[in-house]
Design an enzyme around this catalytic site. Structure first.
Site, short mmCIF file in Angstrom:
data_model
loop_
_atom_site.label_atom_id
_atom_site.label_comp_id
_atom_site.label_asym_id
_atom_site.label_seq_id
_atom_site.Cartn_x
_atom_site.Cartn_y
_atom_site.Cartn_z
N GLY A 22 -14.78 35.00 -24.89
CA GLY A 22 -15.64 35.94 -24.18
C GLY A 22 -14.89 37.21 -23.90
CB VAL A 27 -11.67 28.23 -23.26
CG1 VAL A 27 -11.28 26.85 -22.74
CG2 VAL A 27 -12.03 29.14 -22.09
CE LYS A 42 -11.10 29.51 -18.04
NZ LYS A 42 -12.16 29.93 -18.97
CG ASP A 140 -19.86 33.19 -17.11
OD1 ASP A 140 -21.01 33.64 -17.25
OD2 ASP A 140 -19.09 32.96 -18.06
#
Length: 531
Positions: A22, A27, A42, A140
């Site tokens: 993203g 990840v 991450k 999120d």
């Protein structure tokens, strides 16, 4: 630059495959070489346009969040187990949660029945309440970030956009404001009228997620609703069986004005279940067909952190360790076989169409199926050796029957895990060289056996092996096919005098590799999407 499969991070975590990417980072599924367990790694990749002081603040905040999350233990939340800086970037290590994302489940089976959805909603609300009690916002929440485990638990994952919320200084998160996923983001996510995310922003996102699961369709974004270009249809107007109080609770969670939403997560749970006197209080009426809400935007009231005793942390929950691809290995095998057959038929058709009778194509297809299956099993063994937990055959946690290749993993794991990334590349190079040598030495032998010479495409194993060994990554299967077919063909021509010219081999193998990659792409978007 993106981390590569097999790369070792911080001398401890071996990267297995990319799980998602993203705006803030990526990840990865990784293997903890110290504890011998899978982990979610991450990687934070900050916006390069950030000023140096903003980047320093973001990193300080990221580290602070890591310490807070590490002390957050809940059966519906993954634990943070490590935090470090490596290669100029910051990393969080979290429990790897096995299961299927809610997004994938909806894509696969359609909308979720109300009763099942409420069961998961209660778990997610409990997890979110534990976060809010510690002034942690997720920011999120969406179907992709909810994992449904085999034991029926719904786990809220991917804390990539969390923030430590201070009601006295809500503006402290301006550095990463505006992130999140559009359809599930509250108006505060977009910074409209100077608003900042707060606990009720998570309530909006969870409401949007539950709405999507209940109706099977994404809700219109907050921006679309504000501008009148999108309308939020009530579930009952879509002929979806929904209890009135559930519909009302969802619409209240999705109120564009934060002050009109549920004040707390606990209030939302009560409204969804309608099992307490508070749930009988007057509630906003949900529209019967569609709604268009005029909204005024006052400055949101400050919500004080919960007072009183906090519930004791839930004990750690053992997440059954099962290979994430165990339920789909047959579909993956079929994909590998299709790739092998497609590459073989294209090579044969482009190089020897004039001299190949129709019945030989059948024999070549069968030979490609055999060698493609061998290649897939070999590749899957490599992949499982990189990602499967270290247990003994007698350990009940090991799903020995779920994938045939797992029986071979115990004998190959230690060797493969000791190899660095350059050594793995070297090993693959050696395998390609061995294929060329095999073509050189065995070519004359096979040429004397007409049945094998006409029906056994020796290069057919390459694409399925690479596709499976890299966790279904696109691009590598076709490359492996081109390398093995071209180099093997040249060696075969040198030893037997029978094969196509190099340029012809290259063109035909590239064409076959492109078709194989198209098959892999289609498979990942369809029958392999949830694996």
């Amino acid at each position: 630059m993106r981390l590569q499969t097999g790369q070792i991070v911080n001398n401890r975590y071996r990267v297995a495959r990319l799980l998602g990417q993203g705006g803030m980072g990526a990840v990865y599924r990784a293997w903890d070489l110290t504890l011998n367990i899978p982990a979610a790694l991450k990687e934070m990749i900050p916006d390069p346009s950030l000023a140096p002081h903003e980047l320093a603040e973001l990193r300080r905040q990221f580290q602070q969040e890591a310490h807070v999350l590490a002390n957050l233990v809940h059966p519906n939340l993954p634990r943070v187990t490590d935090f470090f800086e490596w290669g100029g970037r910051d990393y969080l290590v979290m429990d790897f949660v096995e299961g299927e994302s809610l997004e994938s489940l909806i894509d696969r089976q359609g909308r979720v029945p109300e009763r099942q959805l409420l069961h998961w909603a209660v778990q997610l609300l409990d997890a979110l309440e534990a976060c809010h009690q510690r002034n942690i916002l997720h920011r999120d929440i969406k179907p992709q970030n909810i994992i449904i485990c085999a034991d029926g638990r719904a786990v809220l994952v991917d804390f990539g956009l969390v923030k430590l919320w201070d009601p006295r200084k809500p503006q402290t998160q301006r550095i990463i404001r505006g992130m999140g996923t559009r359809e599930y983001a509250s108006p505060e996510h977009f910074g409209i009228h100077g608003l900042h995310t707060e606990p009720r922003s998570d309530i909006y996102s969870l409401g949007a997620t539950l709405y999507h699961a209940l109706t099977g369709r994404e809700p219109p974004s907050a921006l679309d609703r504000l501008t009148g270009s999108g309308e939020l249809s009530s579930p009952r107007s879509l002929d979806i069986p929904t209890a009135p109080h559930v519909e009302t609770a969802l619409f209240k969670a999705l109120a564009l004005n934060a002050t009109e939403r549920h004040a707390t997560v606990r209030d939302m749970r009560t409204a969804l279940l309608a099992d307490s006197p508070r749930s009988q209080a007057p509630r906003a009426k949900a529209p019967s067909r569609t709604e268009r809400v005029p909204v005024a935007y006052p400055v949101p009231t400050q919500v004080a952190p919960p007072q009183g005793l906090q519930p004791p942390p839930a004990p750690p929950v053992h997440i059954p360790v099962t290979a994430p691809r165990s339920t789909s290995w047959k579909a993956e095998l079929v994909t590998g076989l299709l790739m092998a057959v497609a590459g073989t038929l294209i090579m044969q058709g482009m190089l020897f169409a004039d001299t190949t009778p129709a019945e030989q194509y059948i024999g070549l297809s069968i030979g490609a199926l055999i060698l493609g299956g061998v290649g897939w099993f070999a590749g899957d063994t490599i992949f499982q050796a990189l990602t499967m937990p270290k247990t003994s055959p007698s350990d009940p946690a090991l799903p020995t029957a779920s994938r045939p290749t797992q029986r071979l993993v115990l004998t190959t794991r230690r060797f493969i895990r000791k190899l660095s990334t350059p050594q793995l590349v070297g090993l693959l190079s050696v395998l390609v060289a061995l294929a060329a040598l095999a073509a050189w030495f065995l070519g004359p032998v096979v040429a004397d056996i007409p049945f094998l010479w006409e029906n056994l495409p020796s290069y057919a194993f390459a694409a399925p092996l690479a596709f499976s060994a890299t966790g279904k990554r696109l691009g590598l299967g076709g490359v492996a096919h081109v390398l093995v077919a071209t180099i093997g063909g040249v060696a075969l021509r040198a030893s037997t005098g029978v094969s196509a010219e190099f340029d012809e081999l290259l063109v035909a193998s590239v064409a076959g590799g492109v078709v194989q990659e198209v098959l892999g792409f289609i498979a990942r978007r369809t029958w392999l999407k949830s694996s």
